[in-house]
Scaffold this motif. Structure first.
Motif, mmCIF file in Angstrom:
data_model
loop_
_atom_site.group_PDB
_atom_site.id
_atom_site.type_symbol
_atom_site.label_atom_id
_atom_site.label_comp_id
_atom_site.label_asym_id
_atom_site.label_seq_id
_atom_site.Cartn_x
_atom_site.Cartn_y
_atom_site.Cartn_z
ATOM 1 N N ASP A 1 0.821 -1.218 0.000
ATOM 2 C CA ASP A 1 0.000 0.000 0.000
ATOM 3 C C ASP A 1 0.856 1.271 0.000
ATOM 4 O OD1 ASP A 1 -2.042 -1.853 0.068
ATOM 5 O OD2 ASP A 1 -2.598 -1.455 2.135
ATOM 6 N N HIS B 1 -6.482 0.859 -5.417
ATOM 7 C CA HIS B 1 -6.728 -0.266 -4.516
ATOM 8 C C HIS B 1 -8.170 -0.770 -4.571
ATOM 9 C CE1 HIS B 1 -6.142 -2.798 -0.914
ATOM 10 N NE2 HIS B 1 -4.858 -2.634 -1.128
ATOM 11 N N HIS C 1 2.205 -4.438 5.866
ATOM 12 C CA HIS C 1 1.708 -3.177 5.310
ATOM 13 C C HIS C 1 2.449 -1.984 5.890
ATOM 14 C CE1 HIS C 1 -1.687 -5.904 4.460
ATOM 15 N NE2 HIS C 1 -1.848 -5.137 3.392
HETATM 16 ZN ZN LIG Z 1 -3.209 -3.603 -0.422
#
Ligand SMILES: [Zn+2]
Length: 184
Positions: free
Chosen positions: A10, A62, A148
């Motif tokens: 991300d 996303h 993440h």
């Molecule tokens: Zn993701």
């Protein structure tokens, strides 16, 4: 080889201490960036690239890709290929679909704009735990660990705490952390 790979998705929380720690410990990682959270500070990821990180594609917004048309999927993936090439100076070769959700249109779109491999993951790492992909709760050779770019707002701990957990877990089970790009 008794190696596992660490991948970070991300791009929202850009912790300078993460860069420092990975540099000091010389741990290779691969980042998969979504433009909507990464774009406010691509300088952070340029510094990461200069440290040897792999920088790869995780779409523009996303979205859950199979819910989009083929053209919509292509836009999500290929626009991010162009953006990362522009921002990082190199076109990514890896792409990870958000939520691990993909269909044939996803793979076709990714291949059409330079993606060679679509790696998913086996375990997910947090500062306070590992979510295991298998019942034996062990790492296996070649496992990809997902984590993440998150901080204490979302997690019970920091990114360095998460790295410590991954390193301790891998070491305790006799694994080294290797560079994913070297094994594909
Ligand atoms: Zn993701």
């Amino acid at each position: 080889d008794k190696v596992v790979f660490l991948t970070i998705d991300d791009g929202a929380h850009k912790d300078p201490k993460l860069l420092e720690m990975l540099r000091e410990l010389d741990i290779p990682v691969s980042a998969f960036l979504s433009d909507y959270v990464a774009r406010d500070d691509y300088d952070y990821f340029r510094a990461a690239r200069d440290d040897g990180w792999g920088i790869h594609n995780h779409t523009v917004n996303h979205r859950e890709l199979p819910a989009l048309s083929a053209a919509g999927q292509k836009k999500e993936i290929c626009t991010q290929q162009d953006t990362l090439e522009e921002e990082m100076g190199e076109r990514p070769t890896l792409f990870r679909p958000p939520y691990g959700a993909y269909d044939r249109d996803t793979l076709r779109a990714a291949a059409s704009c330079g993606v060679e491999v679509v790696p998913l993951w086996a375990e997910e790492a947090f500062p306070d735990r590992i979510e295991w992909g298998r019942e034996d709760e062990k790492l296996h050779p070649g496992d990809i660990i997902l984590t993440h770019f998150r901080g204490e707002k979302e997690w019970k701990g920091t990114m360095p705490d998460m790295i410590r957990r991954v390193v301790n877990t891998a070491t305790a089970q006799g694994f080294a952390i290797a560079r994913l790009e070297d094994y594909l």
